[in-house]
Design a protein around this motif. Structure first.
Motif, short mmCIF file in Angstrom:
data_model
loop_
_atom_site.label_atom_id
_atom_site.label_comp_id
_atom_site.label_asym_id
_atom_site.label_seq_id
_atom_site.Cartn_x
_atom_site.Cartn_y
_atom_site.Cartn_z
N VAL A 1 0.84 -1.24 0.07
CA VAL A 1 0.13 0.04 -0.18
C VAL A 1 1.05 1.28 0.10
N ALA A 2 1.88 1.17 0.80
CA ALA A 2 2.80 2.40 0.89
C ALA A 2 3.56 2.63 -0.48
N GLU A 3 3.89 1.44 -1.02
CA GLU A 3 4.80 1.36 -2.32
C GLU A 3 3.79 2.07 -3.29
N HIS A 4 2.66 1.56 -3.41
CA HIS A 4 1.92 2.14 -4.42
C HIS A 4 1.34 3.42 -4.25
N ALA A 5 1.15 4.11 -2.88
CA ALA A 5 0.80 5.42 -2.73
C ALA A 5 1.92 6.42 -2.99
N GLY A 6 3.18 5.96 -2.95
CA GLY A 6 4.25 6.84 -3.03
C GLY A 6 5.12 7.14 -1.82
N TYR A 7 4.87 6.50 -0.71
CA TYR A 7 5.32 6.99 0.66
C TYR A 7 6.87 6.33 0.46
N ASP A 8 7.83 6.90 1.21
CA ASP A 8 9.09 6.24 1.13
C ASP A 8 9.49 5.22 2.23
N VAL A 9 8.63 5.03 3.29
CA VAL A 9 8.80 4.27 4.49
C VAL A 9 7.57 3.95 5.17
N VAL A 10 7.56 2.83 5.87
CA VAL A 10 6.57 2.16 6.68
C VAL A 10 7.28 2.18 8.11
N GLU A 11 6.37 2.66 8.99
CA GLU A 11 6.62 2.64 10.49
C GLU A 11 5.95 1.26 10.90
N LEU A 12 6.70 0.40 11.64
CA LEU A 12 6.20 -0.78 11.97
C LEU A 12 5.58 -0.84 13.17
N ARG A 13 4.58 -1.69 13.27
CA ARG A 13 3.70 -1.83 14.37
C ARG A 13 4.13 -3.31 15.05
#
Ligand code: ZN
Length: 275
Positions: free
Chosen positions: A21-33
């Motif tokens: 989802v993050a990749e598709h939307a254009g985010y650089d990073v994912v914060e992990l839970r």
């Protein structure tokens, strides 16, 4: 500046889905839970975690979080240090260098000095462990209810006493607003010590009633984001902004749609805050 999607925003997703989802939307990073990492590691190895982020253009950012790290005794205290070791190993495997430390609720009889002294000591011990893994610990003040570290001022005082390169802060605008931190406190906070910046907004201005579920896309609520951004900007450049929401309505949304919409709000708010 990196744009991040926090896994709490997309509670409907697994860790692998967060990355997509993050990749598709254009985010650089994912914060992990931590709960999503635990679920992933039930079925996969640390090596699989490394590969997940090697394969993706999206990288792993802060692990959220070691909760209630301070004001513990005996076994419970030892467990926090064991957990620090565990999450450092997981952070390294994911390629992340940040772990967030969340303070405990304030015991009714606790004095301010006792909270500072205990928090400093714990963070120094956690810092020693994290250093072996080249991981940084980010202290997050919690502005809702009666938490033991409630404001930017209080968190900064503890961080300064800890006095370690690998210990810094999380500035979450929701907690900044609800806990009554002052804009002036930002002026004395070096931007390189804001390891993690949580961006979001608050749905309404009745501060004592606000809960995490009332967080809303940045720009749609009442938090003076532009003012906060202007102050931060005055001190220099921060490393990242991560969208951290806990909103059940958004969890009902189609995940890719949520990713795209959220990214637009984050980008638009950040552009206004950090001109
Ligand atoms: Zn936060």
């Amino acid at each position: 500046m990196l744009y991040g999607l926090n896994g709490s925003t997309t509670d409907q997703c697994t860790l692998e889905e967060d990355v997509l989802v993050a990749e598709h939307a254009g985010y650089d990073v994912v914060e992990l839970r931590t709960y999503k990492l635990e679920a992933f590691l039930k079925e996969h190895t640390l090596d699989d975690l490394t590969k997940l982020f090697e394969r993706s253009s999206v990288k792993a950012d802060a692990i959220n979080a070691i909760e209630f790290f301070n004001l513990k005794q005996g076994e419970e205290r030892a467990q926090v240090l064991k957990d620090t070791e565990k999450w450092c190993q997981i952070a390294r495997a994911a390629g992340s260098s940040y772990i967030i430390a969340v303070p405990s609720p304030r015991p009714p009889d606790a004095a301010d000095e006792e909270i500072v002294k205990d928090s400093v000591q714990m963070l120094q011990e956690m810092s020693d462990i994290a250093e072996k893994y080249q991981v940084n610990i980010a202290l997050e003040f919690i502005g809702i209810q009666d938490f033991s570290v409630k404001t930017l001022e209080a968190a900064r005082k503890i961080m300064n006493k800890v006095n370690r390169v690998n210990v810094g802060l999380v500035l979450d605008v929701f907690h900044f607003y609800t806990g009554g931190s002052s804009l002036d406190a930002i002026d004395d906070t070096p931007p390189e010590k804001i390891f993690v910046f949580h961006i979001n907004d608050a749905e309404h201005a009745r501060i004592e009633e606000l809960e995490d579920k009332d967080r809303i896309f940045p720009g749609l609520g009442v938090i003076p984001l532009k003012e906060i951004g202007k102050r931060v900007q005055k001190t220099g450049q921060i490393r990242m902004v991560g969208l951290e929401l806990f909103r059940p309505d958004y969890w009902e949304m189609e995940k890719y749609d949520l990713g795209e919409q959220s990214y637009r709000y984050v980008k638009e708010a950040s552009d206004k805050m950090f001109v």
